[in-house]
Design an enzyme around this catalytic site. Structure first.
Site, PDB file in Angstrom:
ATOM      1  N   ASN A   8       0.873  -1.180   0.000  1.00  0.00           N
ATOM      2  CA  ASN A   8       0.000   0.000   0.000  1.00  0.00           C
ATOM      3  C   ASN A   8       0.908   1.228   0.000  1.00  0.00           C
ATOM      4  OD1 ASN A   8      -1.791   2.044   0.489  1.00  0.00           O
ATOM      5  ND2 ASN A   8      -2.326   1.400   2.576  1.00  0.00           N
ATOM      6  N   TRP A   9       1.028   1.837  -1.161  1.00  0.00           N
ATOM      7  CA  TRP A   9       1.948   2.975  -1.285  1.00  0.00           C
ATOM      8  C   TRP A   9       1.372   4.263  -0.690  1.00  0.00           C
ATOM      9  CZ3 TRP A   9       4.319   2.555  -6.940  1.00  0.00           C
ATOM     10  CH2 TRP A   9       5.264   1.519  -6.940  1.00  0.00           C
ATOM     11  N   LYS A  10       0.095   4.227  -0.319  1.00  0.00           N
ATOM     12  CA  LYS A  10      -0.568   5.434   0.222  1.00  0.00           C
ATOM     13  C   LYS A  10      -0.303   6.613  -0.716  1.00  0.00           C
ATOM     14  CE  LYS A  10      -0.281   3.346   4.735  1.00  0.00           C
ATOM     15  NZ  LYS A  10      -0.201   3.470   6.177  1.00  0.00           N
ATOM     16  N   HIS A  95      -9.646   1.278   4.644  1.00  0.00           N
ATOM     17  CA  HIS A  95      -8.390   1.460   5.388  1.00  0.00           C
ATOM     18  C   HIS A  95      -8.648   2.403   6.568  1.00  0.00           C
ATOM     19  CE1 HIS A  95      -4.336   2.651   6.426  1.00  0.00           C
ATOM     20  NE2 HIS A  95      -3.924   1.567   5.807  1.00  0.00           N
ATOM     21  N   GLU A  97      -7.060   4.780   7.717  1.00  0.00           N
ATOM     22  CA  GLU A  97      -6.826   6.207   7.438  1.00  0.00           C
ATOM     23  C   GLU A  97      -8.043   6.827   6.753  1.00  0.00           C
ATOM     24  OE1 GLU A  97      -3.065   5.758   5.427  1.00  0.00           O
ATOM     25  OE2 GLU A  97      -2.140   5.179   7.327  1.00  0.00           O
ATOM     26  N   GLU A 162      -5.587  -4.790  10.617  1.00  0.00           N
ATOM     27  CA  GLU A 162      -4.549  -3.777  10.840  1.00  0.00           C
ATOM     28  C   GLU A 162      -4.857  -3.007  12.119  1.00  0.00           C
ATOM     29  OE1 GLU A 162      -2.481  -2.558   6.950  1.00  0.00           O
ATOM     30  OE2 GLU A 162      -4.335  -1.429   7.051  1.00  0.00           O
ATOM     31  N   GLY A 168       2.276   2.407  10.786  1.00  0.00           N
ATOM     32  CA  GLY A 168       3.226   3.507  10.622  1.00  0.00           C
ATOM     33  C   GLY A 168       3.913   3.933  11.901  1.00  0.00           C
ATOM     34  N   SER A 200       3.247  -2.022  10.404  1.00  0.00           N
ATOM     35  CA  SER A 200       4.703  -2.054  10.636  1.00  0.00           C
ATOM     36  C   SER A 200       5.347  -3.394  10.279  1.00  0.00           C
ATOM     37  CB  SER A 200       5.026  -1.650  12.075  1.00  0.00           C
ATOM     38  OG  SER A 200       4.602  -0.316  12.312  1.00  0.00           O
ATOM     39  N   GLY A 221       2.767  -0.903   4.330  1.00  0.00           N
ATOM     40  CA  GLY A 221       2.849   0.501   3.938  1.00  0.00           C
ATOM     41  C   GLY A 221       4.298   0.909   3.747  1.00  0.00           C
ATOM     42  N   GLY A 222       4.874   1.496   4.786  1.00  0.00           N
ATOM     43  CA  GLY A 222       6.218   2.084   4.704  1.00  0.00           C
ATOM     44  C   GLY A 222       7.268   1.181   4.067  1.00  0.00           C
TER      45      GLY A 222
HETATM   46  P1  PGA Z   1       2.689   0.429   7.684  1.00  0.00           P
HETATM   47  O1  PGA Z   1       1.236   0.626   7.001  1.00  0.00           O
HETATM   48  O2  PGA Z   1       3.257  -0.863   7.109  1.00  0.00           O
HETATM   49  O3  PGA Z   1       3.483   1.620   7.251  1.00  0.00           O
HETATM   50  O4  PGA Z   1       2.489   0.333   9.137  1.00  0.00           O
HETATM   51  C1  PGA Z   1       0.357  -0.457   6.841  1.00  0.00           C
HETATM   52  C2  PGA Z   1      -0.940   0.024   6.237  1.00  0.00           C
HETATM   53  O5  PGA Z   1      -1.419   1.104   6.606  1.00  0.00           O
HETATM   54  O6  PGA Z   1      -1.538  -0.649   5.371  1.00  0.00           O
END
Ligand code: PGA
Length: 238
Positions: A8-10, A95, A97, A162, A168, A200, A221-222
Protein backbone atom coordinates in the site's frame (compact mmCIF):
# COMPACT_ATOMS: atom_id res chain seq x y z
CA UNK A 1 -4.27 -20.91 0.10
CA UNK A 2 -1.91 -18.57 -1.76
CA UNK A 3 -0.10 -15.99 0.35
CA UNK A 4 -0.78 -12.39 -0.70
CA UNK A 5 1.94 -9.79 -0.21
CA UNK A 6 0.22 -6.44 -0.73
CA UNK A 7 1.99 -3.08 -0.97
CA UNK A 8 0.00 0.00 0.00
CA UNK A 9 1.95 2.97 -1.28
CA UNK A 10 -0.57 5.43 0.22
CA UNK A 11 0.17 8.96 -1.08
CA UNK A 12 3.77 8.34 -2.09
CA UNK A 13 5.62 8.22 -5.38
CA UNK A 14 5.41 9.70 -8.83
CA UNK A 15 5.17 8.53 -12.43
CA UNK A 16 8.75 7.25 -12.39
CA UNK A 17 7.62 4.59 -9.92
CA UNK A 18 5.73 2.85 -12.73
CA UNK A 19 8.86 0.77 -13.37
CA UNK A 20 9.00 -0.57 -9.80
CA UNK A 21 7.29 -3.89 -10.70
CA UNK A 22 10.16 -4.50 -13.16
CA UNK A 23 12.66 -3.70 -10.39
CA UNK A 24 10.83 -6.08 -8.07
CA UNK A 25 10.94 -8.85 -10.69
CA UNK A 26 14.68 -8.40 -11.05
CA UNK A 27 15.09 -8.86 -7.28
CA UNK A 28 12.68 -11.80 -6.99
CA UNK A 29 11.88 -13.27 -10.42
CA UNK A 30 8.39 -14.61 -11.06
CA UNK A 31 9.67 -18.18 -11.46
CA UNK A 32 11.00 -18.06 -7.88
CA UNK A 33 7.70 -16.95 -6.34
CA UNK A 34 5.12 -19.19 -7.97
CA UNK A 35 3.41 -19.95 -4.65
CA UNK A 36 2.69 -16.34 -3.66
CA UNK A 37 0.80 -13.36 -5.10
CA UNK A 38 2.39 -9.91 -5.16
CA UNK A 39 0.17 -6.83 -5.30
CA UNK A 40 1.06 -3.14 -5.53
CA UNK A 41 -1.57 -0.49 -4.78
CA UNK A 42 -0.12 2.82 -6.04
CA UNK A 43 -1.80 6.23 -5.95
CA UNK A 44 -4.57 6.44 -8.52
CA UNK A 45 -2.78 8.44 -11.27
CA UNK A 46 -0.17 5.69 -11.55
CA UNK A 47 -2.42 2.63 -11.67
CA UNK A 48 -2.63 2.45 -15.46
CA UNK A 49 1.05 3.20 -16.00
CA UNK A 50 2.07 0.58 -13.47
CA UNK A 51 -0.26 -2.13 -14.73
CA UNK A 52 1.59 -2.82 -18.01
CA UNK A 53 4.90 -3.35 -16.25
CA UNK A 54 3.17 -5.24 -13.48
CA UNK A 55 1.57 -7.76 -15.84
CA UNK A 56 4.93 -8.42 -17.46
CA UNK A 57 6.43 -8.95 -13.99
CA UNK A 58 3.59 -11.15 -12.73
CA UNK A 59 2.59 -8.57 -10.16
CA UNK A 60 -1.02 -7.56 -9.48
CA UNK A 61 -2.10 -3.92 -9.26
CA UNK A 62 -4.81 -2.44 -7.07
CA UNK A 63 -6.52 0.77 -6.09
CA UNK A 64 -6.51 2.21 -2.55
CA UNK A 65 -10.21 3.13 -2.59
CA UNK A 66 -13.23 3.15 -4.89
CA UNK A 67 -16.71 4.65 -4.96
CA UNK A 68 -19.83 2.58 -4.42
CA UNK A 69 -21.41 3.74 -7.70
CA UNK A 70 -20.32 2.76 -11.22
CA UNK A 71 -20.40 6.33 -12.53
CA UNK A 72 -22.11 9.65 -11.87
CA UNK A 73 -21.76 13.17 -10.53
CA UNK A 74 -19.12 12.41 -7.86
CA UNK A 75 -16.31 14.88 -8.38
CA UNK A 76 -12.93 13.52 -7.38
CA UNK A 77 -14.07 9.94 -7.01
CA UNK A 78 -13.19 6.78 -8.95
CA UNK A 79 -15.33 3.72 -9.56
CA UNK A 80 -14.29 0.09 -9.31
CA UNK A 81 -15.08 -0.31 -13.01
CA UNK A 82 -12.63 2.51 -13.82
CA UNK A 83 -9.95 0.78 -11.80
CA UNK A 84 -10.56 -2.40 -13.80
CA UNK A 85 -10.28 -0.44 -17.01
CA UNK A 86 -6.94 0.94 -15.80
CA UNK A 87 -5.67 -2.62 -15.23
CA UNK A 88 -6.40 -3.16 -11.52
CA UNK A 89 -7.22 -6.56 -10.02
CA UNK A 90 -7.76 -5.59 -6.38
CA UNK A 91 -8.88 -2.58 -4.35
CA UNK A 92 -8.30 -1.72 -0.69
CA UNK A 93 -11.50 -0.60 1.04
CA UNK A 94 -12.02 0.74 4.54
CA UNK A 95 -8.39 1.46 5.39
CA UNK A 96 -8.24 2.97 8.87
CA UNK A 97 -6.83 6.21 7.44
CA UNK A 98 -10.04 6.53 5.41
CA UNK A 99 -12.26 5.39 8.26
CA UNK A 100 -10.63 8.12 10.39
CA UNK A 101 -11.69 10.60 7.70
CA UNK A 102 -15.34 9.53 8.03
CA UNK A 103 -15.79 6.28 6.09
CA UNK A 104 -18.32 4.04 7.85
CA UNK A 105 -18.81 0.25 7.88
CA UNK A 106 -21.85 0.75 5.66
CA UNK A 107 -19.75 2.71 3.14
CA UNK A 108 -17.11 -0.02 3.19
CA UNK A 109 -19.68 -2.75 2.56
CA UNK A 110 -21.10 -0.88 -0.46
CA UNK A 111 -17.62 -0.26 -1.84
CA UNK A 112 -16.66 -3.91 -1.38
CA UNK A 113 -19.81 -5.06 -3.20
CA UNK A 114 -19.17 -2.53 -6.00
CA UNK A 115 -15.63 -3.86 -6.32
CA UNK A 116 -16.89 -7.44 -6.60
CA UNK A 117 -19.48 -6.46 -9.19
CA UNK A 118 -16.76 -4.85 -11.28
CA UNK A 119 -14.56 -7.94 -11.02
CA UNK A 120 -12.09 -6.62 -8.44
CA UNK A 121 -11.11 -8.41 -5.25
CA UNK A 122 -11.80 -6.06 -2.32
CA UNK A 123 -9.33 -6.03 0.56
CA UNK A 124 -11.51 -5.09 3.50
CA UNK A 125 -9.55 -3.49 6.33
CA UNK A 126 -10.50 -3.78 9.99
CA UNK A 127 -8.63 -3.04 13.20
CA UNK A 128 -8.96 -1.51 16.63
CA UNK A 129 -7.51 1.65 18.18
CA UNK A 130 -5.09 1.37 21.12
CA UNK A 131 -7.66 2.37 23.75
CA UNK A 132 -10.00 -0.36 22.51
CA UNK A 133 -7.26 -2.99 22.82
CA UNK A 134 -6.23 -1.71 26.25
CA UNK A 135 -9.76 -2.06 27.56
CA UNK A 136 -10.07 -5.61 26.21
CA UNK A 137 -12.53 -4.80 23.44
CA UNK A 138 -10.44 -5.62 20.37
CA UNK A 139 -12.30 -8.77 19.27
CA UNK A 140 -15.70 -7.26 19.85
CA UNK A 141 -14.71 -4.17 17.84
CA UNK A 142 -13.21 -6.13 14.95
CA UNK A 143 -16.14 -8.57 14.94
CA UNK A 144 -18.61 -5.71 14.67
CA UNK A 145 -16.58 -4.01 11.93
CA UNK A 146 -16.36 -7.25 9.98
CA UNK A 147 -20.01 -8.14 10.13
CA UNK A 148 -21.02 -4.62 9.07
CA UNK A 149 -18.33 -4.15 6.39
CA UNK A 150 -18.34 -7.47 4.55
CA UNK A 151 -20.51 -7.77 1.47
CA UNK A 152 -23.17 -10.47 1.32
CA UNK A 153 -21.09 -12.55 -1.05
CA UNK A 154 -17.87 -13.44 0.74
CA UNK A 155 -16.58 -15.66 -2.08
CA UNK A 156 -13.89 -13.45 -3.43
CA UNK A 157 -12.73 -11.12 -0.71
CA UNK A 158 -9.60 -10.56 1.34
CA UNK A 159 -9.69 -9.27 4.92
CA UNK A 160 -6.80 -7.25 6.34
CA UNK A 161 -6.41 -6.99 10.11
CA UNK A 162 -4.55 -3.78 10.84
CA UNK A 163 -4.46 -2.65 14.46
CA UNK A 164 -4.49 1.15 14.14
CA UNK A 165 -1.82 1.60 16.80
CA UNK A 166 0.60 -0.53 14.74
CA UNK A 167 0.22 1.37 11.47
CA UNK A 168 3.23 3.51 10.62
CA UNK A 169 4.34 3.51 14.24
CA UNK A 170 7.00 0.79 14.24
CA UNK A 171 4.95 -0.99 16.94
CA UNK A 172 3.99 -4.48 15.82
CA UNK A 173 1.33 -6.58 17.44
CA UNK A 174 2.83 -9.60 19.20
CA UNK A 175 2.67 -12.93 17.42
CA UNK A 176 0.27 -14.18 20.07
CA UNK A 177 -2.04 -11.14 19.63
CA UNK A 178 -1.94 -11.65 15.85
CA UNK A 179 -2.58 -15.35 16.21
CA UNK A 180 -5.56 -14.81 18.54
CA UNK A 181 -7.14 -12.12 16.37
CA UNK A 182 -6.62 -14.05 13.13
CA UNK A 183 -8.20 -17.16 14.67
CA UNK A 184 -11.14 -15.00 15.72
CA UNK A 185 -11.46 -13.55 12.19
CA UNK A 186 -11.07 -17.02 10.64
CA UNK A 187 -14.06 -18.22 12.66
CA UNK A 188 -16.09 -15.28 11.30
CA UNK A 189 -15.09 -15.46 7.63
CA UNK A 190 -14.71 -19.19 7.05
CA UNK A 191 -11.89 -21.26 5.64
CA UNK A 192 -11.51 -19.70 2.17
CA UNK A 193 -10.91 -16.00 2.86
CA UNK A 194 -7.32 -14.80 2.94
CA UNK A 195 -6.58 -12.84 6.11
CA UNK A 196 -3.68 -10.38 5.90
CA UNK A 197 -1.90 -8.73 8.81
CA UNK A 198 -0.89 -5.09 8.45
CA UNK A 199 0.94 -2.67 10.74
CA UNK A 200 4.70 -2.05 10.64
CA UNK A 201 5.49 -5.26 8.73
CA UNK A 202 9.20 -5.12 7.81
CA UNK A 203 11.85 -7.55 6.54
CA UNK A 204 13.01 -8.11 10.13
CA UNK A 205 9.62 -9.27 11.47
CA UNK A 206 8.01 -10.67 8.30
CA UNK A 207 8.95 -14.30 8.85
CA UNK A 208 7.44 -14.53 12.34
CA UNK A 209 4.25 -12.79 11.23
CA UNK A 210 3.83 -14.73 7.98
CA UNK A 211 4.43 -18.06 9.74
CA UNK A 212 1.61 -17.39 12.21
CA UNK A 213 -1.44 -19.59 11.81
CA UNK A 214 -4.29 -17.98 9.85
CA UNK A 215 -2.02 -15.25 8.52
CA UNK A 216 -2.30 -15.54 4.74
CA UNK A 217 -0.22 -12.52 3.81
CA UNK A 218 0.59 -8.95 4.72
CA UNK A 219 -0.55 -5.43 3.87
CA UNK A 220 2.55 -3.27 3.95
CA UNK A 221 2.85 0.50 3.94
CA UNK A 222 6.22 2.08 4.70
CA UNK A 223 8.32 -1.00 3.98
CA UNK A 224 6.70 -1.47 0.55
CA UNK A 225 8.05 1.72 -1.00
CA UNK A 226 11.51 0.28 -1.63
CA UNK A 227 11.48 -2.82 -3.80
CA UNK A 228 14.45 -4.29 -1.92
CA UNK A 229 12.45 -4.36 1.28
CA UNK A 230 9.25 -5.59 -0.44
CA UNK A 231 11.28 -8.42 -2.00
CA UNK A 232 12.79 -9.34 1.39
CA UNK A 233 9.33 -9.49 2.95
CA UNK A 234 8.09 -11.57 0.01
CA UNK A 235 10.99 -14.02 0.42
CA UNK A 236 9.89 -14.53 4.02
CA UNK A 237 6.61 -15.88 2.64
CA UNK A 238 8.25 -18.52 0.44
P1 PGA B 1 2.69 0.43 7.68
O1 PGA B 1 1.24 0.63 7.00
O2 PGA B 1 3.26 -0.86 7.11
O3 PGA B 1 3.48 1.62 7.25
O4 PGA B 1 2.49 0.33 9.14
C1 PGA B 1 0.36 -0.46 6.84
C2 PGA B 1 -0.94 0.02 6.24
O5 PGA B 1 -1.42 1.10 6.61
O6 PGA B 1 -1.54 -0.65 5.37
Amino acid sequence: MRTLIAANWKMHGDMSWATKPTDFDALLPAKDRLSIDILICPPLPFVAALSGNAKAANVFVGGQNCHAQISGAHTGEVSAKMLVSAGADYVIVGHSERRAAGETDADVRLKAAAAQNAGLVPIICVGEALEVRETGGAEEHVGAQLSASMPEDTQNIVVAYEPIWAIGTGKVASVSDISDMHAFIRAAVGPNVRILYGGSVKPVNAKDILNTENVNGALIGGASLEMESLAEISKAAL
